[in-house]
Motif scaffolding. Structure first.
Motif, PDB file in Angstrom:
ATOM      1  N   ALA A 143       0.839  -1.196   0.000  1.00  0.00           N
ATOM      2  CA  ALA A 143       0.000   0.000   0.000  1.00  0.00           C
ATOM      3  C   ALA A 143       0.877   1.250   0.000  1.00  0.00           C
ATOM      4  O   ALA A 143       2.072   1.207   0.306  1.00  0.00           O
ATOM      5  N   HIS A 144       0.266   2.390  -0.327  1.00  0.00           N
ATOM      6  CA  HIS A 144       1.020   3.645  -0.362  1.00  0.00           C
ATOM      7  C   HIS A 144       1.727   3.905   0.973  1.00  0.00           C
ATOM      8  O   HIS A 144       2.862   4.399   0.992  1.00  0.00           O
ATOM      9  N   SER A 145       1.063   3.599   2.079  1.00  0.00           N
ATOM     10  CA  SER A 145       1.638   3.903   3.395  1.00  0.00           C
ATOM     11  C   SER A 145       3.004   3.268   3.576  1.00  0.00           C
ATOM     12  O   SER A 145       3.930   3.905   4.108  1.00  0.00           O
ATOM     13  N   HIS A 146       3.171   2.024   3.136  1.00  0.00           N
ATOM     14  CA  HIS A 146       4.437   1.327   3.336  1.00  0.00           C
ATOM     15  C   HIS A 146       5.386   1.525   2.157  1.00  0.00           C
ATOM     16  O   HIS A 146       6.601   1.613   2.352  1.00  0.00           O
ATOM     17  N   ARG A 147       4.836   1.596   0.942  1.00  0.00           N
ATOM     18  CA  ARG A 147       5.705   1.844  -0.212  1.00  0.00           C
ATOM     19  C   ARG A 147       6.402   3.193  -0.073  1.00  0.00           C
ATOM     20  O   ARG A 147       7.615   3.309  -0.301  1.00  0.00           O
ATOM     21  N   LEU A 148       5.658   4.219   0.320  1.00  0.00           N
ATOM     22  CA  LEU A 148       6.253   5.543   0.489  1.00  0.00           C
ATOM     23  C   LEU A 148       7.253   5.570   1.637  1.00  0.00           C
ATOM     24  O   LEU A 148       8.266   6.272   1.569  1.00  0.00           O
ATOM     25  N   MET A 149       6.983   4.804   2.676  1.00  0.00           N
ATOM     26  CA  MET A 149       7.936   4.730   3.782  1.00  0.00           C
ATOM     27  C   MET A 149       9.279   4.193   3.288  1.00  0.00           C
ATOM     28  O   MET A 149      10.349   4.711   3.628  1.00  0.00           O
ATOM     29  N   ARG A 150       9.224   3.159   2.440  1.00  0.00           N
ATOM     30  CA  ARG A 150      10.456   2.590   1.904  1.00  0.00           C
ATOM     31  C   ARG A 150      11.144   3.567   0.953  1.00  0.00           C
ATOM     32  O   ARG A 150      12.376   3.673   0.947  1.00  0.00           O
ATOM     33  N   GLU A 151      10.343   4.269   0.146  1.00  0.00           N
ATOM     34  CA  GLU A 151      10.941   5.215  -0.801  1.00  0.00           C
ATOM     35  C   GLU A 151      11.610   6.385  -0.087  1.00  0.00           C
ATOM     36  O   GLU A 151      12.708   6.809  -0.472  1.00  0.00           O
ATOM     37  N   VAL A 152      10.964   6.903   0.943  1.00  0.00           N
ATOM     38  CA  VAL A 152      11.570   7.991   1.708  1.00  0.00           C
ATOM     39  C   VAL A 152      12.826   7.490   2.413  1.00  0.00           C
ATOM     40  O   VAL A 152      13.856   8.187   2.463  1.00  0.00           O
ATOM     41  N   LEU A 242       2.463  11.409   2.123  1.00  0.00           N
ATOM     42  CA  LEU A 242       1.158  10.892   2.553  1.00  0.00           C
ATOM     43  C   LEU A 242       0.029  11.862   2.225  1.00  0.00           C
ATOM     44  O   LEU A 242      -1.087  11.444   1.892  1.00  0.00           O
ATOM     45  N   GLU A 243       0.302  13.158   2.316  1.00  0.00           N
ATOM     46  CA  GLU A 243      -0.730  14.146   2.016  1.00  0.00           C
ATOM     47  C   GLU A 243      -1.214  14.008   0.573  1.00  0.00           C
ATOM     48  O   GLU A 243      -2.397  14.230   0.273  1.00  0.00           O
TER      49      GLU A 243
END
Length: 268
Positions: A143-152, A242-243
């Motif tokens: 999901a975006h929540s975890h994919r973005l966490m990894r990307e950041v 996330l925003e």
């Protein structure tokens, strides 16, 4: 690596949303009169106390690795209804309970236990005839929540230090893997997935609610590695992402969340 400590207050921010999968899991458990019920990964204890209410004559044991969570659980358990045990799931010895387990529940825990596919057969072996094993794990790591966490995390100067904690999501298997594993031990197996459409409140001047959700769980490995300044920079970058991924609307933020459930009952 070192995780930040579990914070029962942060974890409880979305307790209503987090509690619903536990209720849905237990709704599939048909155990009218168990003698020993174990909650492996009991967290702050509210849901474990629900087991005591459902089975008032049973002995209830709550196991967790976090002293902070267990301290909160003992505070809530004013009647001393539950035996609270500090142990990692990997190290927990069912024989220490002194009796066969009639119901073994593990809810939103096994994603933190990379070896759990090897442990499940031994947990099944600890059950009494007719005993039940019931598990639930998040299945939203794409999901975006975890994919973005990894990307950041990959953009950080300490990306190599952050990667091991974020890779632990890969411990969760596909539903068919859990089904095949459990069917090797019993024919009475029920495996399913549910995607919850959580509606999270999102005041304009408040932190993004998905950030607050993961701050209590999946973000802990990141926060445990970084110092205060690094944490602040990471969170600011992550919150901006996330925003965009989960926009604030008039009703709040819509946060889809998929979970995998499995219930297995041994023959008598």
């Amino acid at each position: 690596m070192t995780d930040s400590a579990w914070d029962p207050r942060q974890y409880a921010v979305f307790s209503g949303h987090r509690g619903r999968p536990f209720a849905d899991l237990l709704a599939r458990v048909d155990a009218p009169d168990p003698r020993l019920v174990v909650d492996l990964g009991c967290g702050p204890g509210e849901l474990t106390l629900g087991l005591a209410r459902r089975w008032p004559d049973a002995r209830i044991v709550g196991v967790d690795s976090s002293p902070q969570m267990l301290e909160r659980a003992r505070q809530l358990d004013s009647a001393g209804r539950v035996e609270w045990v500090q142990a990692r799931a990997e190290d927990w010895d069912p024989s220490g309970a002194g009796a066969p387990v009639d119901v073994l529940v593990t809810n939103a825990t096994l994603q933190w236990v990379p070896t759990h596919l090897r442990l499940i057969p031994s947990w099944l072996a600890s059950l009494s005839p007719g005993g039940t094993f019931a598990m639930q794990v998040p299945s939203n790591f794409d999901a975006h929540s975890h994919r973005l966490m990894r990307e950041v995390a990959a953009r950080q100067a300490r990306a190599d230090d952050l990667r091991p904690g974020l890779d632990r999501a890969r411990a969760v298997a596909q539903p068919e893997t859990y089904a095949a594993l459990l069917l090797e031990h019993t024919a009475d197996v029920d495996v399913w997935q549910t995607t919850y459409q959580h509606v999270l409140p999102a005041a304009a001047d408040a932190p993004h609610p998905v950030l607050e959700w993961v701050r209590g769980t999946g973000l802990r490995p990141v926060l445990g590695v970084l110092d205060a300044g690094e944490q602040q920079a990471f969170v600011a970058d992550y919150e901006r992402e996330l925003e965009t991924a989960y926009p604030r609307r008039s009703f709040g933020v819509l946060f889809p969340f998929t979970r995998t459930f499995a219930v297995a009952r041994l023959p008598r």
